[in-house]
Design a protein around this motif. Structure first.
Motif, PDB file in Angstrom:
ATOM      1  N   MET A  77     -84.697  -3.064 104.601  1.00  0.00           N
ATOM      2  CA  MET A  77     -83.685  -4.081 104.363  1.00  0.00           C
ATOM      3  C   MET A  77     -83.147  -4.560 105.698  1.00  0.00           C
ATOM      4  N   THR A  78     -83.087  -5.859 105.882  1.00  0.00           N
ATOM      5  CA  THR A  78     -82.675  -6.427 107.157  1.00  0.00           C
ATOM      6  C   THR A  78     -81.286  -7.052 107.044  1.00  0.00           C
ATOM      7  N   THR A  79     -80.640  -7.173 108.181  1.00  0.00           N
ATOM      8  CA  THR A  79     -79.337  -7.841 108.241  1.00  0.00           C
ATOM      9  C   THR A  79     -79.555  -9.329 108.470  1.00  0.00           C
ATOM     10  N   LEU A  80     -78.998 -10.130 107.607  1.00  0.00           N
ATOM     11  CA  LEU A  80     -79.163 -11.577 107.710  1.00  0.00           C
ATOM     12  C   LEU A  80     -78.480 -12.114 108.959  1.00  0.00           C
ATOM     13  N   GLN A  81     -79.132 -13.064 109.604  1.00  0.00           N
ATOM     14  CA  GLN A  81     -78.571 -13.737 110.768  1.00  0.00           C
ATOM     15  C   GLN A  81     -78.238 -15.170 110.376  1.00  0.00           C
ATOM     16  N   SER A  82     -76.972 -15.483 110.373  1.00  0.00           N
ATOM     17  CA  SER A  82     -76.543 -16.816 109.939  1.00  0.00           C
ATOM     18  C   SER A  82     -76.748 -17.839 111.045  1.00  0.00           C
ATOM     19  N   THR A  83     -77.111 -19.044 110.637  1.00  0.00           N
ATOM     20  CA  THR A  83     -77.317 -20.144 111.587  1.00  0.00           C
ATOM     21  C   THR A  83     -76.183 -21.159 111.531  1.00  0.00           C
ATOM     22  N   VAL A  84     -75.118 -20.844 110.806  1.00  0.00           N
ATOM     23  CA  VAL A  84     -74.019 -21.793 110.638  1.00  0.00           C
ATOM     24  C   VAL A  84     -73.198 -21.879 111.916  1.00  0.00           C
ATOM     25  N   ASP A  85     -72.946 -23.107 112.354  1.00  0.00           N
ATOM     26  CA  ASP A  85     -72.085 -23.360 113.510  1.00  0.00           C
ATOM     27  C   ASP A  85     -70.733 -23.832 112.988  1.00  0.00           C
ATOM     28  N   VAL A  86     -69.754 -22.951 112.986  1.00  0.00           N
ATOM     29  CA  VAL A  86     -68.457 -23.288 112.394  1.00  0.00           C
ATOM     30  C   VAL A  86     -67.689 -24.305 113.226  1.00  0.00           C
ATOM     31  N   ALA A  87     -68.160 -24.592 114.444  1.00  0.00           N
ATOM     32  CA  ALA A  87     -67.491 -25.592 115.278  1.00  0.00           C
ATOM     33  C   ALA A  87     -68.121 -26.975 115.145  1.00  0.00           C
ATOM     34  N   ALA A  88     -69.219 -27.078 114.418  1.00  0.00           N
ATOM     35  CA  ALA A  88     -69.926 -28.356 114.292  1.00  0.00           C
ATOM     36  C   ALA A  88     -69.115 -29.343 113.448  1.00  0.00           C
ATOM     37  N   PRO A  89     -69.177 -30.621 113.773  1.00  0.00           N
ATOM     38  CA  PRO A  89     -68.447 -31.627 112.990  1.00  0.00           C
ATOM     39  C   PRO A  89     -68.835 -31.629 111.514  1.00  0.00           C
ATOM     40  N   ALA A  90     -70.136 -31.437 111.226  1.00  0.00           N
ATOM     41  CA  ALA A  90     -70.577 -31.434 109.832  1.00  0.00           C
ATOM     42  C   ALA A  90     -69.935 -30.275 109.065  1.00  0.00           C
ATOM     43  N   TYR A  91     -69.848 -29.114 109.715  1.00  0.00           N
ATOM     44  CA  TYR A  91     -69.228 -27.969 109.058  1.00  0.00           C
ATOM     45  C   TYR A  91     -67.754 -28.246 108.778  1.00  0.00           C
ATOM     46  N   ARG A  92     -67.045 -28.802 109.757  1.00  0.00           N
ATOM     47  CA  ARG A  92     -65.619 -29.086 109.570  1.00  0.00           C
ATOM     48  C   ARG A  92     -65.407 -30.117 108.463  1.00  0.00           C
ATOM     49  N   ALA A  93     -66.295 -31.101 108.381  1.00  0.00           N
ATOM     50  CA  ALA A  93     -66.179 -32.106 107.324  1.00  0.00           C
ATOM     51  C   ALA A  93     -66.430 -31.477 105.951  1.00  0.00           C
ATOM     52  N   ASN A  94     -67.439 -30.595 105.883  1.00  0.00           N
ATOM     53  CA  ASN A  94     -67.716 -29.908 104.621  1.00  0.00           C
ATOM     54  C   ASN A  94     -66.526 -29.056 104.189  1.00  0.00           C
ATOM     55  N   ARG A  95     -65.944 -28.353 105.142  1.00  0.00           N
ATOM     56  CA  ARG A  95     -64.810 -27.481 104.828  1.00  0.00           C
ATOM     57  C   ARG A  95     -63.617 -28.291 104.330  1.00  0.00           C
ATOM     58  N   ALA A  96     -63.346 -29.399 104.991  1.00  0.00           N
ATOM     59  CA  ALA A  96     -62.222 -30.247 104.575  1.00  0.00           C
ATOM     60  C   ALA A  96     -62.437 -30.780 103.161  1.00  0.00           C
ATOM     61  N   ALA A  97     -63.667 -31.183 102.870  1.00  0.00           N
ATOM     62  CA  ALA A  97     -63.975 -31.693 101.527  1.00  0.00           C
ATOM     63  C   ALA A  97     -63.818 -30.599 100.486  1.00  0.00           C
ATOM     64  N   MET A  98     -64.268 -29.377 100.816  1.00  0.00           N
ATOM     65  CA  MET A  98     -64.160 -28.269  99.871  1.00  0.00           C
ATOM     66  C   MET A  98     -62.706 -27.892  99.634  1.00  0.00           C
ATOM     67  N   LEU A  99     -61.890 -27.918 100.666  1.00  0.00           N
ATOM     68  CA  LEU A  99     -60.468 -27.599 100.500  1.00  0.00           C
ATOM     69  C   LEU A  99     -59.781 -28.626  99.599  1.00  0.00           C
ATOM     70  N   ARG A 100     -60.184 -29.885  99.721  1.00  0.00           N
ATOM     71  CA  ARG A 100     -59.620 -30.900  98.826  1.00  0.00           C
ATOM     72  C   ARG A 100     -60.015 -30.617  97.381  1.00  0.00           C
ATOM     73  N   ARG A 101     -61.260 -30.220  97.168  1.00  0.00           N
ATOM     74  CA  ARG A 101     -61.718 -29.894  95.820  1.00  0.00           C
ATOM     75  C   ARG A 101     -60.953 -28.682  95.272  1.00  0.00           C
ATOM     76  N   LEU A 102     -60.694 -27.710  96.137  1.00  0.00           N
ATOM     77  CA  LEU A 102     -59.957 -26.526  95.696  1.00  0.00           C
ATOM     78  C   LEU A 102     -58.525 -26.875  95.315  1.00  0.00           C
ATOM     79  N   ASP A 103     -57.928 -27.820  96.049  1.00  0.00           N
ATOM     80  CA  ASP A 103     -56.586 -28.268  95.690  1.00  0.00           C
ATOM     81  C   ASP A 103     -56.590 -28.944  94.321  1.00  0.00           C
ATOM     82  N   GLU A 104     -57.622 -29.733  94.060  1.00  0.00           N
ATOM     83  CA  GLU A 104     -57.745 -30.370  92.744  1.00  0.00           C
ATOM     84  C   GLU A 104     -57.914 -29.315  91.654  1.00  0.00           C
ATOM     85  N   LEU A 105     -58.706 -28.296  91.950  1.00  0.00           N
ATOM     86  CA  LEU A 105     -58.924 -27.219  90.987  1.00  0.00           C
ATOM     87  C   LEU A 105     -57.625 -26.466  90.720  1.00  0.00           C
TER      88      LEU A 105
END
Length: 392
Positions: free
Chosen positions: A1-29
């Motif tokens: 069993m191997t340890t997964l290595q994530s490729t997500v860049d939490v500082a990337a503009p696309a990531y920040r935009a995704n996070r902002a959109a998800m937080l808006r959806r969570l507020d609606e929920l």
């Protein structure tokens, strides 16, 4: 069993935009969930409290073991319809006297706890979960039966609720009814079909039709208590197995019933202490795009969900449009799979669907043979769902 290595860049503009959109959806929920928590609104909540009664969620809280979680099921049932969000009922899984149970409670502040078509769907789904996972069922009953304007839609299919109670009992899965108030028409069948019935003195009433209906149909004069009150059912009809002094006493008796069942879960327990994922689960908010057509690597999700981010991938070189494998979640061995979407030709999509389908079936067979729960993530969402494939 191997340890997964994530490729997500939490500082990337696309990531920040995704996070902002998800937080808006969570507020609606959260706003929609607040509607369900509000029940029938302040007017009906205040009237219910003025009668000295507990709200549905307060009853559940007092029933469950202190400081244990409650996994609410279908909290947004009826969303987007003409019926109140939550469908006038609360369902979920909680721990009662050390036993995981399926708990349902009518919300009498919403049209007297009457059942509409979405209430029916909600309770049928809860019963299915209880049957598949062998969970004792506790029903907190205070219902006027079918919601009259929609009774034509639920009169026939509503019989499935009562059939489910008999199937649960036949399968050796205990069913308990705690009756807190008026339970008329369809609401009267639930305590009548449960293995154990607790009724609150001077509060609980169980009958198909009340005194006005009896008067109209037969000309006979009667009153609530003699027709279907808790005292009568405890002393004459025998429907009530226990007579409770008040609501809190009924909840105490319900806990005692569960404690005396000697019930235990089937299937394997956790294999050991659970490690936290190597990556922050909060980062899940920015992985999936608000545009469902944008693909993402499901391994980035698994790295933030499974214990220690450890994942044993199954057939990694075959059917690459699907990621399958094994991991542990909170110490429980689990099988995981998720479709990995992307752009490709129609011929390639057909070929990938064929190989991925075979690969999924293989993983499921492996789970069934080893009584392991299966976990998957549906396309277009980063939320994981669980389904038990263990043979009971």
């Amino acid at each position: 069993m191997t340890t997964l290595q994530s490729t997500v860049d939490v500082a990337a503009p696309a990531y920040r935009a995704n996070r902002a959109a998800m937080l808006r959806r969570l507020d609606e929920l959260a706003a929609e969930q607040a509607k369900a928590l509000a029940g029938g609104g302040p007017k009906y909540v205040d009237r219910h409290r003025a009668r000295g009664k507990l709200l549905a969620r307060e009853r559940i809280e007092l029933l469950l073991d202190p400081d244990t979680p409650f996994l609410e099921l279908s909290p947004l049932a009826a969303w987007g319809t003409d019926y109140p969000v939550g469908a006038s009922m609360v369902t979920g899984i909680g721990v009662v006297s050390g036993v995981e149970c399926l708990v349902s409670a009518n919300d009498p502040t919403v049209r007297g706890g009457a059942s509409n078509p979405w209430t029916l769907k909600k309770v049928l789904r809860a019963n299915e979960i209880a049957l598949r996972n062998r969970l004792p069922v506790i029903s907190m009953v205070e219902s006027g039966g079918a919601d009259l304007p929609s009774q034509a839609e639920i009169f026939v299919p509503g019989g499935q609720v009562f059939a489910d109670l008999t199937r649960l009992s036949a399968a050796g899965i205990p069913t308990v009814a705690l009756v807190f108030g008026n339970s008329t028409a369809g609401g009267a069948y639930v305590p009548g079909l449960c293995d154990y019935t607790v009724m609150v003195q001077r509060r609980a009433k169980v009958f198909l039709g009340g005194p006005p209906l009896v008067k109209m149909a037969t000309g006979e004069e009667s009153d609530d208590e003699s027709l279907g009150g808790a005292q009568m059912h405890a002393e004459v009809s025998g429907l009530a197995d226990y007579l409770a002094a008040d609501e809190r006493d009924a909840l105490r008796i319900g806990r005692r019933i569960i404690a005396r069942l000697g019930w235990r879960k089937l299937g394997p327990g956790p294999t050991g202490p659970a490690d936290d994922p190597a990556y922050d689960p909060d980062e899940l908010l920015g992985i999936a795009s608000a545009d469902l057509r944008v693909p993402f690597d499901p391994r980035d999700v698994l790295a933030r969900v499974v214990d220690g981010s450890r994942f044993d991938e199954f057939k990694p070189a075959y059917g690459r449009s699907l990621v399958t494998g094994w991991a542990s979640i909170h110490g429980y061995p689990s099988a995981c799979w998720r479709t990995r979407r992307g752009c490709c030709s129609a011929r390639s999509r057909r070929r990938r669907r064929s190989s991925s389908s075979w690969r999924t079936r293989s993983a499921r067979r492996w789970c069934s043979c080893r009584t392991r729960p299966a976990t998957w993530s549906a396309p277009g969402t980063s939320r994981l769902a669980s389904s038990s494939t263990a043979r009971r």
